[in-house]
Design a protein around this motif. Structure first.
Motif, PDB file in Angstrom:
ATOM      1  N   HIS A 177      -8.252  -6.088 -21.724  1.00 51.81           N
ATOM      2  CA  HIS A 177      -6.704  -6.124 -21.291  1.00 51.81           C
ATOM      3  C   HIS A 177      -6.856  -6.527 -19.723  1.00 51.81           C
ATOM      4  O   HIS A 177      -5.644  -6.007 -19.163  1.00 51.81           O
ATOM      5  CB  HIS A 177      -6.526  -4.720 -21.555  1.00 51.81           C
ATOM      6  N   TYR A 178      -7.435  -7.182 -19.066  1.00 49.75           N
ATOM      7  CA  TYR A 178      -7.466  -7.718 -17.900  1.00 49.75           C
ATOM      8  C   TYR A 178      -6.878  -8.880 -17.876  1.00 49.75           C
ATOM      9  O   TYR A 178      -7.362 -10.117 -17.489  1.00 49.75           O
ATOM     10  CB  TYR A 178      -8.891  -7.751 -17.237  1.00 49.75           C
ATOM     11  N   GLU A 194       5.985  -6.936 -13.349  1.00 50.80           N
ATOM     12  CA  GLU A 194       5.565  -6.373 -14.592  1.00 50.80           C
ATOM     13  C   GLU A 194       6.168  -5.170 -15.059  1.00 50.80           C
ATOM     14  O   GLU A 194       6.286  -4.848 -16.343  1.00 50.80           O
ATOM     15  CB  GLU A 194       3.913  -5.932 -14.426  1.00 50.80           C
ATOM     16  N   LYS A 195       7.063  -4.371 -14.218  1.00 45.76           N
ATOM     17  CA  LYS A 195       7.503  -3.445 -14.687  1.00 45.76           C
ATOM     18  C   LYS A 195       8.649  -3.057 -13.300  1.00 45.76           C
ATOM     19  O   LYS A 195       8.435  -3.327 -12.116  1.00 45.76           O
ATOM     20  CB  LYS A 195       6.724  -2.196 -14.659  1.00 45.76           C
ATOM     21  N   HIS A 241      -3.376 -10.463 -15.665  1.00 44.74           N
ATOM     22  CA  HIS A 241      -2.311 -10.096 -14.813  1.00 44.74           C
ATOM     23  C   HIS A 241      -1.733 -11.531 -14.187  1.00 44.74           C
ATOM     24  O   HIS A 241      -2.334 -12.057 -12.994  1.00 44.74           O
ATOM     25  CB  HIS A 241      -3.097  -9.357 -13.375  1.00 44.74           C
ATOM     26  N   TRP A 252     -11.170 -12.589 -10.527  1.00 45.62           N
ATOM     27  CA  TRP A 252     -10.385 -12.501 -11.568  1.00 45.62           C
ATOM     28  C   TRP A 252     -11.133 -13.125 -12.840  1.00 45.62           C
ATOM     29  O   TRP A 252     -10.913 -12.612 -13.887  1.00 45.62           O
ATOM     30  CB  TRP A 252      -9.190 -13.269 -11.455  1.00 45.62           C
ATOM     31  N   TRP A 255       5.171  -3.978  -4.656  1.00 46.52           N
ATOM     32  CA  TRP A 255       3.826  -4.682  -5.100  1.00 46.52           C
ATOM     33  C   TRP A 255       3.952  -5.885  -5.291  1.00 46.52           C
ATOM     34  O   TRP A 255       3.202  -6.836  -4.609  1.00 46.52           O
ATOM     35  CB  TRP A 255       3.175  -3.806  -6.031  1.00 46.52           C
ATOM     36  N   GLU A 274       6.529  -0.861  -8.078  1.00 46.04           N
ATOM     37  CA  GLU A 274       6.081  -2.348  -8.730  1.00 46.04           C
ATOM     38  C   GLU A 274       6.670  -3.357  -8.158  1.00 46.04           C
ATOM     39  O   GLU A 274       5.962  -4.488  -8.061  1.00 46.04           O
ATOM     40  CB  GLU A 274       6.176  -2.040 -10.363  1.00 46.04           C
ATOM     41  N   ARG A 307     -13.636 -10.587 -14.262  1.00 44.37           N
ATOM     42  CA  ARG A 307     -12.990  -9.626 -14.805  1.00 44.37           C
ATOM     43  C   ARG A 307     -12.279  -9.907 -16.116  1.00 44.37           C
ATOM     44  O   ARG A 307     -12.353  -9.186 -16.974  1.00 44.37           O
ATOM     45  CB  ARG A 307     -11.879  -8.996 -14.042  1.00 44.37           C
ATOM     46  N   TYR A 367       0.757  -1.393  -0.008  1.00 47.96           N
ATOM     47  CA  TYR A 367      -0.158  -0.148   0.011  1.00 47.96           C
ATOM     48  C   TYR A 367       0.848   1.481   0.008  1.00 47.96           C
ATOM     49  O   TYR A 367       0.404   2.325   0.259  1.00 47.96           O
ATOM     50  CB  TYR A 367      -0.996  -0.135   1.041  1.00 47.96           C
TER      51      TYR A 367
END
Lengths: 215, 10
Positions: A177-178, A113-114, A180, A168, A122, A119, A171, A48
């Motif tokens: 584009h979902y 992812e980045k 993950h 998930w 996370w 990121e 979604r 967070y």
């Protein structure tokens, strides 16, 4: 937000409330793993970080504050509260939880992812959350006799994870584009860790017996 | 399009 996500968040919230209720009212943390609670505090603290930088919704911000506040207060209760800490069974809660952290850091540095600080933190929190329940499950296995509130706490945590998977799936089919992969795979691993517990939980519930894990 | 770094879940 879909119904699965909301139900998932609510079961997560209830799990924390059940645990705080147990600790606060009966002044006991018997059967609760401090190691797992410390890992959750670390999970929320690293996940967070965006609370100060990104605004998503009032709901999102409030829930983040609740999870941060509750996880750190649970750790405080078990470590510092003069009555509660006496009920903490240090001898049984021996899982070397620090050894879970380093592999999660390395994995987050390698697979993310980045490659940015936020990121990677996370991603680290996702990997760590996946395995954070292990010290608690090991403690349950050791003590075998599980009081109602502890059983409900773990059941609600497992329910929260299962509902997130349904969220998930929902979604994926309703939003473009979902995709993950990291979130999904670590979430799936985390949910699978509850499978054994769920089996015995439902078994005891069906037969109206006290929850007891096999030796 | 949602960006990858948009983490709207808890």
């Amino acid at each position: 937000m879909n119904i699965f996500r909301l139900a998932g968040d609510m079961t997560h919230l209830f799990s924390v409330l059940v645990l705080l209720l147990k600790i606060h009212t009966i002044k006991s943390c018997a059967g609760i793993s401090l190691k797992t609670q410390e890992l959750y505090a670390l999970v929320f603290a690293t996940r967070y970080l965006d609370i100060f930088t990104d605004y998503i919704s009032l709901y999102n911000t409030c829930m983040k504050l609740i999870f941060l506040g509750s996880s750190f207060s649970i750790v405080w209760y078990i470590r510092r509260h003069k009555i509660v800490r006496r009920s903490y069974d240090k001898e049984q809660d021996t899982f070397r939880h620090h050894f879970l952290i380093l592999p999660c850091i390395i994995l987050a540095l390698l697979i993310n992812e980045k490659f940015t600080v936020k990121e990677v933190m996370w991603t680290f929190s996702l990997y760590l959350e996946a395995v954070a329940i292990l010290p608690q499950l090991v403690l349950l296995q050791r003590t075998r006799n599980i009081d109602n509130l502890t059983g409900q706490y773990i059941f609600l945590l497992g329910a929260y994870r299962s509902l997130y998977i349904l969220n998930w799936i929902y979604r994926y089919f309703t939003e473009q584009h979902y995709v993950h992969w990291i979130t999904w795979i670590s979430g799936l691993v985390q949910t699978l860790l509850y499978a054994d517990f769920f089996y015995y939980y439902f078994h005891s519930w069906k037969n109206n017996e006290k929850l007891q894990l096999p030796a | 399009e949602a960006k990858d770094e948009d983490h709207d879940e808890l």
